[in-house]
Design an enzyme around this catalytic site. Structure first.
Site, PDB file in Angstrom:
ATOM      1  N   PRO A 100       7.503 143.306 -10.219  1.00 49.68           N
ATOM      2  CA  PRO A 100       8.518 142.273 -10.035  1.00 49.68           C
ATOM      3  C   PRO A 100       7.923 140.868 -10.122  1.00 49.68           C
ATOM      4  O   PRO A 100       6.780 140.640  -9.733  1.00 49.68           O
ATOM      5  CB  PRO A 100       9.023 142.538  -8.617  1.00 49.68           C
ATOM      6  CG  PRO A 100       7.867 143.155  -7.918  1.00 49.68           C
ATOM      7  CD  PRO A 100       7.152 143.967  -8.957  1.00 49.68           C
ATOM      8  N   GLU A 149       9.791 137.129  -9.299  1.00 51.65           N
ATOM      9  CA  GLU A 149      11.023 136.434  -8.939  1.00 51.65           C
ATOM     10  C   GLU A 149      11.457 135.477 -10.043  1.00 51.65           C
ATOM     11  O   GLU A 149      10.676 134.676 -10.545  1.00 51.65           O
ATOM     12  CB  GLU A 149      10.827 135.666  -7.619  1.00 51.65           C
ATOM     13  CG  GLU A 149      12.082 135.065  -7.065  1.00 51.65           C
ATOM     14  CD  GLU A 149      13.125 136.095  -6.648  1.00 51.65           C
ATOM     15  OE1 GLU A 149      14.310 135.743  -6.658  1.00 51.65           O
ATOM     16  OE2 GLU A 149      12.765 137.240  -6.326  1.00 51.65           O
ATOM     17  N   GLN A 182      12.835 146.555  -4.127  1.00 48.35           N
ATOM     18  CA  GLN A 182      11.809 145.933  -3.288  1.00 48.35           C
ATOM     19  C   GLN A 182      12.458 145.122  -2.172  1.00 48.35           C
ATOM     20  O   GLN A 182      13.358 144.324  -2.411  1.00 48.35           O
ATOM     21  CB  GLN A 182      10.906 145.017  -4.109  1.00 48.35           C
ATOM     22  CG  GLN A 182       9.768 144.458  -3.264  1.00 48.35           C
ATOM     23  CD  GLN A 182       8.858 143.555  -4.047  1.00 48.35           C
ATOM     24  OE1 GLN A 182       9.128 142.371  -4.158  1.00 48.35           O
ATOM     25  NE2 GLN A 182       7.788 144.131  -4.589  1.00 48.35           N
ATOM     26  N   CYS A 213       3.329 139.055  -1.704  1.00 47.28           N
ATOM     27  CA  CYS A 213       3.773 137.810  -2.332  1.00 47.28           C
ATOM     28  C   CYS A 213       3.009 136.630  -1.732  1.00 47.28           C
ATOM     29  O   CYS A 213       3.047 136.407  -0.519  1.00 47.28           O
ATOM     30  CB  CYS A 213       5.270 137.618  -2.133  1.00 47.28           C
ATOM     31  SG  CYS A 213       5.886 136.127  -2.951  1.00 47.28           S
TER      32      CYS A 213
END
Length: 192
Positions: free
Chosen positions: A68, A70, A129, A159
């Site tokens: 992933p 964002e 997630q 992250c």
């Protein structure tokens, strides 16, 4: 360039947190033995039968994951990149869990693949997630995600974004292994 021809054999089974295989046929032994599966693993029924079970990963075989990012790997990008092939599965952008448990419609709006058995249009499995620091809310949210159609849930502990870390999520949790253990245990208890 990697050789992706061998990836078709890497989807024998997915392991749960205890290292036990989760099979697409409800964890029953296959009628005919598959030479690419290990036969000495214990079998047990799992609450993941709520969702579509998927055989994604085989022990000892690397997985190529569409990770992933964002604002980049939304459902349209996941669909496009899954058409290229070679990926074992993909993980959605995070859904922040901070004050309330989102309902199934929120999950399905953010992850439209959930309305299609948790897969992209080409059939690539999609993991949802979650990001946050509240073990109880994450556990409840994981169960809602599974009931909404997710076949797996990914917890974001990596992250590095400052805005994420300032709000009790992502890599900041790595400083507190006991909290990570608590979160994983709570999610595991809610969605065994």
């Amino acid at each position: 360039m990697a050789n992706f021809a061998s990836l078709r054999h890497c989807v024998s089974f997915f392991h749960n947190i205890d290292g036990e295989p989760i099979r697409p046929n409800g964890n029953r032994r296959p009628a005919t033995p598959d030479p690419h599966q290990h036969s000495n693993f214990p079998y047990r029924e799992s609450a993941l039968t709520i969702a579509t079970q998927t055989a994604w990963i085989q022990a000892g075989v690397p997985a190529l994951v569409l990770a992933p990012m964002e604002g980049v790997t939304d459902s349209s990008m996941r669909a496009l990149l899954s058409e290229l092939g070679g990926f074992t599965f993909c993980v959605t952008e995070f859904l922040r869990i901070s004050q309330a448990v989102p309902g199934p419609r929120v999950f399905q709006r953010r992850v439209p693949e959930l309305m299609h058995r948790g897969r992209t249009p080409t059939g690539l499995p999609v993991q949802v997630q979650l990001l946050g620091g509240n073990a109880s809310l994450l556990a409840q949210s994981a169960l809602v995600a599974i009931r909404a159609g997710a076949s797996a849930v990914d917890l974001n502990f990596g992250c590095p974004a400052r805005t994420v870390n300032r709000h009790d999520g992502g890599a900041t949790l790595l400083q507190y292994p006991d909290r990570i253990r608590e979160i994983v245990a709570a999610v595991r208890a809610a969605v065994p």
